[in-house]
Motif scaffolding. Structure first.
Motif, PDB file in Angstrom:
ATOM      1  N   TYR A 168      57.500  40.031  21.270  1.00 25.10           N
ATOM      2  CA  TYR A 168      58.437  40.355  20.194  1.00 25.10           C
ATOM      3  C   TYR A 168      58.095  41.697  19.556  1.00 25.10           C
ATOM      4  N   ARG A 173      61.166  13.430  15.624  1.00 32.20           N
ATOM      5  CA  ARG A 173      60.989  13.762  14.205  1.00 32.20           C
ATOM      6  C   ARG A 173      60.768  12.493  13.394  1.00 32.20           C
ATOM      7  N   MET A 233      57.459  10.900  14.118  1.00 27.37           N
ATOM      8  CA  MET A 233      56.408  11.671  13.444  1.00 27.37           C
ATOM      9  C   MET A 233      56.328  11.324  11.966  1.00 27.37           C
ATOM     10  N   MET A 234      57.490  11.192  11.328  1.00 29.00           N
ATOM     11  CA  MET A 234      57.511  10.952   9.885  1.00 29.00           C
ATOM     12  C   MET A 234      57.010   9.549   9.547  1.00 29.00           C
ATOM     13  N   SER A 245      62.925  31.797  22.271  1.00 29.18           N
ATOM     14  CA  SER A 245      61.491  31.576  22.067  1.00 29.18           C
ATOM     15  C   SER A 245      60.886  30.739  23.188  1.00 29.18           C
ATOM     16  N   ARG A 255      51.887   6.118  11.606  1.00 28.23           N
ATOM     17  CA  ARG A 255      50.566   6.461  11.082  1.00 28.23           C
ATOM     18  C   ARG A 255      49.804   7.188  12.185  1.00 28.23           C
ATOM     19  N   ASN A 256      49.152   8.270  11.839  1.00 26.66           N
ATOM     20  CA  ASN A 256      48.295   8.994  12.778  1.00 26.66           C
ATOM     21  C   ASN A 256      49.034   9.513  14.009  1.00 26.66           C
ATOM     22  N   PHE A 257      50.184  10.135  13.773  1.00 29.72           N
ATOM     23  CA  PHE A 257      50.950  10.749  14.855  1.00 29.72           C
ATOM     24  C   PHE A 257      50.433  12.176  15.071  1.00 29.72           C
ATOM     25  N   ASN A 258      49.874  12.408  16.239  1.00 30.59           N
ATOM     26  CA  ASN A 258      49.365  13.751  16.540  1.00 30.59           C
ATOM     27  C   ASN A 258      50.492  14.599  17.100  1.00 30.59           C
ATOM     28  N   TYR A 259      50.594  15.821  16.597  1.00 28.43           N
ATOM     29  CA  TYR A 259      51.722  16.665  16.972  1.00 28.43           C
ATOM     30  C   TYR A 259      51.337  18.131  16.928  1.00 28.43           C
ATOM     31  N   SER A 260      51.792  18.890  17.912  1.00 28.17           N
ATOM     32  CA  SER A 260      51.680  20.341  17.772  1.00 28.17           C
ATOM     33  C   SER A 260      52.854  21.043  18.420  1.00 28.17           C
ATOM     34  N   GLN A 261      53.286  22.094  17.767  1.00 27.12           N
ATOM     35  CA  GLN A 261      54.267  23.005  18.361  1.00 27.12           C
ATOM     36  C   GLN A 261      53.672  24.399  18.267  1.00 27.12           C
ATOM     37  N   SER A 262      53.599  25.055  19.415  1.00 20.72           N
ATOM     38  CA  SER A 262      52.894  26.333  19.455  1.00 20.72           C
ATOM     39  C   SER A 262      53.757  27.339  20.216  1.00 20.72           C
ATOM     40  N   PHE A 263      54.063  28.448  19.555  1.00 24.42           N
ATOM     41  CA  PHE A 263      54.952  29.452  20.148  1.00 24.42           C
ATOM     42  C   PHE A 263      54.142  30.597  20.738  1.00 24.42           C
ATOM     43  N   LEU A 264      54.608  31.120  21.865  1.00 27.42           N
ATOM     44  CA  LEU A 264      54.042  32.367  22.358  1.00 27.42           C
ATOM     45  C   LEU A 264      54.556  33.520  21.499  1.00 27.42           C
TER      46      LEU A 264
END
Lengths: 455, 455
Positions: free
Chosen positions: B238, B170, B173-174, B283, B177-186
């Motif tokens: 769900y 976290r 990320m904060m 999840s 500079r230019n921090f690529n991030y993804s969180q993807s839920f099913l």
């Protein structure tokens, strides 16, 4: 009509949305981190300019500010490409009278705030930093910057229009089960350089165009300002080889780079070195998330829920279109927010994703393809097909820029158009015979039929 | 060798990595939010089980704990599929002696902590909540939970192994500079239900298999525990239709659902209703980010930098492989962290992305394809080709599970194998003649040649 609404962020989308709500009689309070720009001016001094197109204008019309803004907006009828020898070519955006409009972000924001302030049911609270939101109780926390005092407020409805670094989105992310989120940066940065007005106040290069210096892997562009200046913007990789910000440190490197790649720009950028050293190198990020809401009490809009790269000129326009569509849903659902907010959050992200993809795609088009004869040929044939079959064929760029077709439909149609042009451009002698070659029409009619079958 | 190292998080990856560092003589302090599991036991009581395969074992061997863990791990030699009539089929994972091993997360973690604690140069600080990290000064802030006292620590090197909800990530990320991030839920959740041991302590269903009840859009699985029980896990959307958690609220709904889809499981899940109501619905998230480091002073590993869905059984294994690879880089770069950390962060995310993609892909395989005769035929032909050409053909599953081929190479090879089997499965009468059809060999030889050309 009893709802008390708080909007977090008095930027372009926040102030336009406040006006639309106020016109319907809602009581709206807007909290904004910055000081009142009508007094303070905009941080950074020089205004950034943006390209307003049809989707934005529709929202301006709804808000009632279209005529005012139109007066200080400069129409750009097409792209003017500068090659490395300073030779110019022009490529119209649409039909003769169609244009996108260069507007100042700061100026536009001030007009929208002024307009909003005319409404008795809108109150502005500048200089208030949003610290966070408690989703359970729908309580916002602010710090008043002047004296550090903290406030807690619990409205019926919250709209988060606090931009790409949204605090509201951060708290939605932290506290929503299964919140999908991505932030993705390009390996490119951008830097602004001013092309000042001439001594007589006129523009130093042709004013009614968007200027592009396409150089394959990188580019410079320039948009006109009303004071006679242009804002030039260099888009360049951060690292890798000579053509990268990392290798433009010394005066000699910078001058050498501009002399090699943008020689015709040097006479009109007198303070290049100072500008280059003093102006920051900024990042290019795409932000996507889902959902955009918390139940029927909170919604994020504009850059807060969908920040995109600037290469389709649709960042502001898509944010304004959020307002137009959401305003339409107030009618559709008869003011029932318990339906409006979930419905908007369920449908609108698909369009935001599509314009995010289109904007990334268009970077390659602007920096590289616009200098490619094959690409220009395709543009010409597309315009020709549109003239001949105005009901059946609208080029992708026009759908995005001069129509209100949902972005996700435009993207799908654009991919279909790619297939058509792959066939057309493979025809023998197409460079010379496209106007009269009957095969063009046959392929087009076939393509049209396939669409009918699919639909 | 003067480096003072802090590891944040004493989970599986954190404690294994501490051991590898300590064996090289580094001084390591590990800070962990939870209390010492050797005294406190694991929160939640019942242990979650995981599947250890070759990549995990290699790390265990390096750490020196392989034999200890092996004694409490249960080999699973293949998948045992239960159809809706309770009929069973078996599909081996690899060759006769190849297996993945069911291990208890809690038990494994305790063994690793015990082992680490034998090293004088490792110190554990349990019950310390990480509040954040200041990247500029490399300073960590902790709160000691026992008395609320705050600590600030500035080590030479920080490793963040604090899991999918990493505080270190976290702050990276904060502030990067230019921090690529993804969180993807099913759109799926999962819920555990216990299949207890029989009265005599033996397993109620065959112990040396991973059991699957594949039902197309959803599934249940079960992995054996050493105490004779199985941990069953239901993976289900769900929302949407009858087969969704939202529509399994009442006792009647739950029983009806199990009677319809998993009738043979009912006799062995005596406390189904209680388990179903009391156990949470959890999840399924995929987390990707880049970069994983801050300069040469901080690195995130394991779930902190790459959390994946469990369907390839590679979450723990990929985290352990992080340790193995990083440990190898200490030799490669002769202990120079200014090279090791950037090099690892530059190369390893490609493998993490590949196994994330493979894990998502495998969900469809487990819940649907394993019940498809075409899929089973492909498996059989793949095993046949591997027997015949052991040097030239290793099925994708075996590459991921029983080899140390980098994940991103395995994924590419897997996509190529898809092409081969598309051709083979299109052959006439292949269902019956695959053992002797010369076309199978011809297609395989052709496919092999293409690879040679490409490489």
């Amino acid at each position: 009509m009893k709802e008390h609404i708080i909007i977090v962020g008095a930027g372009l989308v926040g102030s336009a949305w406040a006006v639309m709500l106020a016109k319907r009689g809602y009581k709206v309070d807007i909290y904004e981190l910055r000081d009142d720009p009508r007094k303070a001016g905009f941080i950074g001094g020089r205004s950034i300019n943006l390209a307003m197109s049809d989707r934005g204008w529709r929202a301006m019309e709804k808000a009632g500010v279209k005529e005012t803004i139109r007066k200080v907006a400069i129409p750009m009828y097409g792209r003017r490409m500068h090659d490395e020898q300073g030779q110019l070519t022009f490529q119209p955006y649409g039909q003769d009278d169609q244009a996108i409009y260069s507007v100042s972000r700061g100026g536009l924001n001030i007009e929208l705030i002024k307009l909003a302030d005319e409404h008795d049911n809108i109150r502005f609270f500048f200089g208030h930093k949003c610290l966070g939101v408690d989703l359970e109780s729908n309580t916002l926390r602010f710090e008043r910057r002047a004296d550090g005092k903290q406030l807690q407020l619990t409205p019926d409805l919250i709209f988060g229009t606090d931009g790409a670094f949204s605090v509201i989105r951060r708290d939605l992310m932290m506290n929503t089960r299964n919140f999908n989120y991505s932030q993705s940066f390009l390996d490119y940065g951008y830097k602004e350089v001013l092309i000042p007005a001439k001594a007589d106040g006129s523009h130093a290069i042709a004013p009614n165009s968007l200027h592009i210096w396409p150089r394959g892997n990188f580019m410079m562009i320039a948009l006109p300002n009303v004071d006679g200046s242009f804002t030039g913007t260099l888009f360049l990789p951060y690292k890798g080889g000579d053509e990268a910000f990392d290798n433009l440190q010394t005066d000699e490197q910078i001058m050498g780079f501009f002399e090699k790649y943008f020689p015709d720009s040097l006479p009109v950028i007198p303070n290049l070195l100072q500008e280059f050293h003093e102006n920051p190198t900024a990042s290019l990020v795409t932000i996507r998330c889902n959902p955009w809401n918390h139940e029927d009490k909170l919604l994020i809009m504009g850059d807060a829920s969908h920040a995109i790269v600037p290469f389709y000129g649709q960042g502001m326009n898509s944010g304004f279109e959020d307002c137009t569509i959401l305003d339409g849903m107030i009618d559709e659902y008869d003011g029932d927010w318990s339906q409006i907010i979930p419905a908007f959050s369920a449908s609108r992200p698909a369009d935001a994703n599509a314009i995010a993809d289109l904007a990334l795609r268009n970077f390659v088009e602007m920096r590289d393809k616009v200098a490619d004869p094959k690409f220009l040929l395709r543009k010409a044939i597309a315009a020709h097909l549109h003239d001949k079959y105005p009901e059946d064929f609208l080029p992708l760029y026009s759908q995005v820029t001069f129509s209100h077709t949902p972005y996700h439909e435009a993207l799908q149609e654009g991919l279909r158009q790619d297939e058509l042009f792959e066939q057309i451009l493979a025809l023998d002698g197409i460079e010379d015979n496209w106007r009269e070659n009957p095969e063009v029409d046959r392929l087009f009619q076939n393509w049209k039929k396939q669409e009918a079958v699919v639909m």
